[in-house]
Motif scaffolding. Structure first.
Motif, PDB file in Angstrom:
ATOM      1  N   GLN A 178     -42.751  68.270 -86.174  1.00 31.83           N
ATOM      2  CA  GLN A 178     -41.355  68.691 -86.052  1.00 31.83           C
ATOM      3  C   GLN A 178     -40.966  69.608 -87.208  1.00 31.83           C
ATOM      4  O   GLN A 178     -41.273  69.334 -88.364  1.00 31.83           O
ATOM      5  N   THR A 179     -40.277  70.697 -86.882  1.00 32.02           N
ATOM      6  CA  THR A 179     -39.806  71.634 -87.903  1.00 32.02           C
ATOM      7  C   THR A 179     -38.327  71.401 -88.190  1.00 32.02           C
ATOM      8  O   THR A 179     -37.609  70.778 -87.389  1.00 32.02           O
ATOM      9  N   ALA A 180     -37.889  71.919 -89.314  1.00 32.12           N
ATOM     10  CA  ALA A 180     -36.472  71.818 -89.664  1.00 32.12           C
ATOM     11  C   ALA A 180     -35.611  72.512 -88.618  1.00 32.12           C
ATOM     12  O   ALA A 180     -34.520  72.039 -88.276  1.00 32.12           O
ATOM     13  N   TRP A 183     -35.169  70.216 -85.624  1.00 30.59           N
ATOM     14  CA  TRP A 183     -34.236  69.124 -85.886  1.00 30.59           C
ATOM     15  C   TRP A 183     -32.800  69.631 -85.944  1.00 30.59           C
ATOM     16  O   TRP A 183     -31.889  69.012 -85.397  1.00 30.59           O
ATOM     17  N   GLN A 184     -32.587  70.775 -86.571  1.00 35.76           N
ATOM     18  CA  GLN A 184     -31.245  71.346 -86.636  1.00 35.76           C
ATOM     19  C   GLN A 184     -30.736  71.664 -85.241  1.00 35.76           C
ATOM     20  O   GLN A 184     -29.572  71.411 -84.910  1.00 35.76           O
ATOM     21  N   ALA A 185     -31.621  72.186 -84.387  1.00 39.32           N
ATOM     22  CA  ALA A 185     -31.226  72.508 -83.015  1.00 39.32           C
ATOM     23  C   ALA A 185     -30.853  71.239 -82.241  1.00 39.32           C
ATOM     24  O   ALA A 185     -29.893  71.237 -81.457  1.00 39.32           O
ATOM     25  N   THR A 186     -31.590  70.155 -82.473  1.00 42.92           N
ATOM     26  CA  THR A 186     -31.273  68.892 -81.807  1.00 42.92           C
ATOM     27  C   THR A 186     -29.917  68.365 -82.267  1.00 42.92           C
ATOM     28  O   THR A 186     -29.106  67.895 -81.458  1.00 42.92           O
ATOM     29  N   LEU A 187     -29.645  68.445 -83.565  1.00 45.24           N
ATOM     30  CA  LEU A 187     -28.347  67.997 -84.072  1.00 45.24           C
ATOM     31  C   LEU A 187     -27.214  68.827 -83.474  1.00 45.24           C
ATOM     32  O   LEU A 187     -26.188  68.286 -83.039  1.00 45.24           O
ATOM     33  N   GLU A 188     -27.392  70.136 -83.455  1.00 44.42           N
ATOM     34  CA  GLU A 188     -26.332  71.013 -82.943  1.00 44.42           C
ATOM     35  C   GLU A 188     -26.095  70.808 -81.449  1.00 44.42           C
ATOM     36  O   GLU A 188     -24.958  70.826 -80.983  1.00 44.42           O
ATOM     37  N   LYS A 189     -27.185  70.610 -80.705  1.00 45.62           N
ATOM     38  CA  LYS A 189     -27.043  70.346 -79.269  1.00 45.62           C
ATOM     39  C   LYS A 189     -26.281  69.040 -79.049  1.00 45.62           C
ATOM     40  O   LYS A 189     -25.391  68.945 -78.183  1.00 45.62           O
ATOM     41  N   THR A 190     -26.603  68.026 -79.838  1.00 47.00           N
ATOM     42  CA  THR A 190     -25.929  66.740 -79.717  1.00 47.00           C
ATOM     43  C   THR A 190     -24.440  66.872 -80.015  1.00 47.00           C
ATOM     44  O   THR A 190     -23.591  66.344 -79.287  1.00 47.00           O
ATOM     45  N   ILE A 191     -24.119  67.586 -81.069  1.00 49.71           N
ATOM     46  CA  ILE A 191     -22.716  67.778 -81.451  1.00 49.71           C
ATOM     47  C   ILE A 191     -21.933  68.473 -80.342  1.00 49.71           C
ATOM     48  O   ILE A 191     -20.778  68.127 -80.064  1.00 49.71           O
ATOM     49  N   ARG A 192     -22.563  69.439 -79.695  1.00 53.15           N
ATOM     50  CA  ARG A 192     -21.871  70.158 -78.614  1.00 53.15           C
ATOM     51  C   ARG A 192     -21.503  69.224 -77.469  1.00 53.15           C
ATOM     52  O   ARG A 192     -20.496  69.440 -76.782  1.00 53.15           O
ATOM     53  N   LEU A 193     -22.295  68.192 -77.251  1.00 56.24           N
ATOM     54  CA  LEU A 193     -21.992  67.239 -76.183  1.00 56.24           C
ATOM     55  C   LEU A 193     -20.873  66.271 -76.573  1.00 56.24           C
ATOM     56  O   LEU A 193     -20.313  65.599 -75.706  1.00 56.24           O
ATOM     57  N   ARG A 194     -20.583  66.153 -77.853  1.00 58.76           N
ATOM     58  CA  ARG A 194     -19.517  65.305 -78.381  1.00 58.76           C
ATOM     59  C   ARG A 194     -19.676  63.830 -78.001  1.00 58.76           C
ATOM     60  O   ARG A 194     -18.724  63.192 -77.470  1.00 58.76           O
ATOM     61  N   PRO A 195     -20.820  63.237 -78.249  1.00 57.23           N
ATOM     62  CA  PRO A 195     -20.909  61.782 -78.066  1.00 57.23           C
ATOM     63  C   PRO A 195     -20.009  61.089 -79.075  1.00 57.23           C
ATOM     64  O   PRO A 195     -19.611  61.686 -80.084  1.00 57.23           O
TER      65      PRO A 195
END
Length: 379
Positions: A178-180, A183-195
């Motif tokens: 896994q690259t930084a 991981w940053q892309a996963t965090l940003e995608k998650t935030i966009r979904l607003r769980p």
């Protein structure tokens, strides 16, 4: 627990928290150390009947008035809609749920349908923890997950359409390769979904897993410095997006911290139902047998399912209370760390790992990266 095993438990306060272990998985992930087994449709109804029978057994010993219930696994949503209905209605018929504030079930993308989500909502599930782990399809393959990113997003939307307004997304970092940027892309995608809640765990190589063996052979590499960088990235990104970092691995929108997990961290009593589940009541801790077939056989024949017990003492309880509390944003009351640990406490303060706030010692930002090491010094 049989009535004959009810020693040193009289006069206790009601049990307010239940954990229910449902071990079935469509696929066994190579990193998971929890007890689990492949889904066998011929066994699942009998297993559900055994769970309900275990509730009946506990109700003959304890006063059970749950404030929180947590269905974990395994994959609870691997059960069919009919089996989930049997289980949930059985809980509602057997338990006084008038004080219930949070009922969580874990779910895997791909095991969530609109019909199943609607049933869960109607029968009282108020919180879903969705095991996404990553939004990168290549990393999901490394983890042995059966879903892809598109299926995970579709499952999240199904839950929102079913009017679940308390959804957690589980994520993992420190994955092989896994690259930084990933991981940053996963965090940003998650935030966009607003769980409403995000759990972000660093991969650990646990014994009795395929990943542990591959790591021991040198096929998989880990780097604590990289893990620390990913952890710092997680804190910065999620806090900047309005999530409160209330426990080392957990972030929540205001008002959405997990009540069930907080009960564990505070050392409150809880009952564990199902195979391999732990219970802690009073000064006693026990574990159920880690075999769902043997578990069902024993419960339904009136035999004990307990395979190990531990008698706790005040020293052990204090050590656990410190270790768990330090992981939270509330920290540890100053009075809990007595004179015997004063020198250690001052050293951590001097190192910038601990600070005092509102009568508690809490981890600083730097301290959170070495939380386990700080806790070990006090226990």
């Amino acid at each position: 627990m049989n009535k004959g095993e009810n020693h040193n438990l009289e006069g206790l306060e009601p049990i307010r928290h239940l954990y229910v272990h449902i071990p079935f998985c469509a696929r066994i992930c190579p990193y998971c150390a929890f007890y689990k087994d492949r889904l066998d449709r011929s066994q699942t109804r009998r297993f559900c009947e055994a769970l309900l029978a275990e509730i009946d057994r506990h109700a003959g010993v304890f006063q059970v008035v749950p404030e929180t219930i947590f269905f974990g696994g395994g994959t609870p949503t691997a059960l069919s809609t009919a089996q989930l209905e049997l289980l949930l209605r059985g809980f509602r018929e057997r338990l006084d749920l008038s004080s219930l504030t949070e009922w969580t079930t874990e779910a895997n993308p791909g095991s969530v349908s609109a019909r199943k989500a609607e049933l869960l909502r109607q029968l009282g599930i108020s919180r879903i923890s969705l095991g996404v782990q990553s939004w990168d399809d290549d990393l999901l393959k490394v983890l042995g997950r059966e879903h892809n990113a598109q299926q995970a997003e579709a499952s999240f939307q199904i839950l929102r359409d079913a009017v679940f307004d308390n959804v957690n997304i589980d994520l993992m970092f420190g994955l092989p390769g896994q690259t930084a940027a990933q991981w940053q892309a996963t965090l940003e995608k998650t935030i966009r979904l607003r769980p409403d809640h995000i759990s972000a765990y660093c991969l650990t190589y646990e014994e009795d897993t395929d990943f542990f063996l591959r790591h021991a052979r040198g096929e998989l590499q880990s780097d604590s410095n990289v893990d620390a960088e990913f952890f710092e990235m997680t804190m910065s990104t999620l806090e900047a997006s309005g999530y409160e970092h209330y426990e080392i691995s957990n972030y929540a929108r205001p008002g959405f911290a997990s009540a069930h997990n907080r009960a564990y961290w505070k050392g409150e009593y809880y009952l564990g139902l199902g195979p391999s589940a732990f219970s802690t009541v009073g000064m006693r801790r026990w574990q159920n047998i880690s075999d769902y077939r043997a578990y069902a056989d024993r419960v339904l024949s009136g035999e004990s399912v307990i395979i190990s017990t531990e008698q706790l003492d005040e020293r052990m309880k204090r050590a656990e209370r410190i270790a768990l509390s330090l992981r939270t944003s509330d920290g540890v009351p100053v009075a809990t760390l007595d004179a015997t640990t004063a020198a250690q406490t001052q050293e951590f303060i001097a190192l910038g790992l601990l600070c005092e706030s509102n009568g508690n010692f809490i981890l600083t930002r730097s301290g959170k990266s070495v939380a386990d090491s700080v806790a070990e010094a006090f226990v």
